[in-house]
Scaffold this active site. Structure first.
Site, mmCIF file in Angstrom:
data_model
loop_
_atom_site.group_PDB
_atom_site.id
_atom_site.type_symbol
_atom_site.label_atom_id
_atom_site.label_comp_id
_atom_site.label_asym_id
_atom_site.label_seq_id
_atom_site.Cartn_x
_atom_site.Cartn_y
_atom_site.Cartn_z
ATOM 1 N N VAL A 85 89.910 -15.320 100.520
ATOM 2 C CA VAL A 85 90.590 -15.206 101.811
ATOM 3 C C VAL A 85 91.568 -14.056 101.688
ATOM 4 O O VAL A 85 92.026 -13.711 100.595
ATOM 5 C CB VAL A 85 91.323 -16.501 102.217
ATOM 6 C CG1 VAL A 85 90.323 -17.608 102.519
ATOM 7 C CG2 VAL A 85 92.305 -16.934 101.136
ATOM 8 N N SER A 86 91.916 -13.455 102.837
ATOM 9 C CA SER A 86 92.701 -12.223 102.801
ATOM 10 C C SER A 86 94.202 -12.453 102.771
ATOM 11 O O SER A 86 94.964 -11.554 102.424
ATOM 12 C CB SER A 86 92.345 -11.341 103.997
ATOM 13 O OG SER A 86 92.538 -12.046 105.208
ATOM 14 N N THR A 87 94.667 -13.643 103.121
ATOM 15 C CA THR A 87 96.107 -13.922 103.087
ATOM 16 C C THR A 87 96.348 -15.289 102.468
ATOM 17 O O THR A 87 95.476 -16.164 102.489
ATOM 18 C CB THR A 87 96.725 -13.918 104.501
ATOM 19 O OG1 THR A 87 96.175 -15.003 105.260
ATOM 20 C CG2 THR A 87 96.435 -12.607 105.223
ATOM 21 N N GLN A 145 95.807 -18.491 104.629
ATOM 22 C CA GLN A 145 94.474 -18.993 104.941
ATOM 23 C C GLN A 145 94.010 -19.966 103.875
ATOM 24 O O GLN A 145 94.436 -19.920 102.726
ATOM 25 C CB GLN A 145 93.486 -17.829 105.060
ATOM 26 C CG GLN A 145 93.752 -16.911 106.244
ATOM 27 C CD GLN A 145 92.767 -15.756 106.290
ATOM 28 O OE1 GLN A 145 92.440 -15.162 105.279
ATOM 29 N NE2 GLN A 145 92.299 -15.436 107.489
#
Length: 231
Positions: free
Chosen positions: A36-38, A41
């Site tokens: 996941v990018s952050t 999340q």
């Protein structure tokens, strides 16, 4: 600029079992990778999908796809052995870009490691087109390398035509950084020579391009892959 040809590896037309799945000998071990990018999340959905697919071990990063520092992906690649299969929830969770994805999947082929993307229903281990997918990705990796080399030569010629001899620019701008990122994967040029061409120091490139080493490594990997596919 001469357009590079999209050439297939030498064994592309000679293998009678072109559409057979890879790896040819499977360990039946599935290894998953999620991202996941952050940090806000959740990885739960991806991990559930990978677990349902039968993954014995799952590596997971909470990093942006643009971030070169993905330690779990590096650990995942190191953990895989010939005959294993790497499973990802979707292609976007694996590669930072199309070029990155092509290079990594082609490297898996070279290592006799299978690849499955659940969302796209891409499976090189069971579908008749599995080996064809690997061959196409290998050819694309070589094509991208040729584009980079051709672009580098064109940029050098343009710089010479303008009488450019180096010298530090007043501002490290987006255009300069893009030129540097285009040049860095070229294994035929050193970081020092690229910095000199652009009129900056090696330290300046390192400070402004955090994934400099990964860009260099991707170029070397594509070079090795191209060399291996023409044997």
């Amino acid at each position: 600029m001469t357009t590079p040809s999209l050439s297939m590896p030498d064994d592309f037309l000679t293998d009678a079992d072109l559409l057979s799945a890879l790896p040819s000998v499977r360990s039946e071990i599935l290894i998953g990778y999620a991202r996941v990018s952050t940090r806000g999340q959740s990885l739960d959905r991806q991990i559930d999908a990978l677990s349902t697919a039968g993954c014995r071990k799952i590596f997971a990063d909470k990093k942006s796809g643009k971030n070169a520092l993905r330690p779990e992906l590096k650990a995942c690649h190191a953990f895989l052995t010939p005959g294993d299969t790497l499973v990802v929830p979707e292609l976007a969770r694996y590669g930072r870009s199309l070029a990155d994805l092509i290079t990594m999947v082609a490297e898996l082929r070279k290592r006799e490691i299978g690849f499955t993307s659940l969302h796209e229903k891409l499976d090189t281990t069971t579908t008749p087109g599995g080996r064809l997918v690997f061959h196409v990705f290998a050819a694309l990796a070589e094509f991208i390398r040729e584009l980079i080399v051709a672009g580098t030569h064109e940029g050098l010629a343009a710089a010479r035509a303008r009488g450019r001899t180096g010298g530090r620019p007043t501002v490290v701008n987006a255009e300069l950084l893009k030129a540097a990122r285009d040049l860095l994967p070229d294994p035929q040029r050193s970081v020092t020579s690229i910095a000199k061409l652009l009129g900056v120091s090696v330290g300046t490139l390192s400070n402004h391009i955090p994934d400099l080493q990964e860009l260099r490594a991707s170029g070397m990997a594509a070079d090795r892959l191209a060399a291996g596919s023409t044997r």
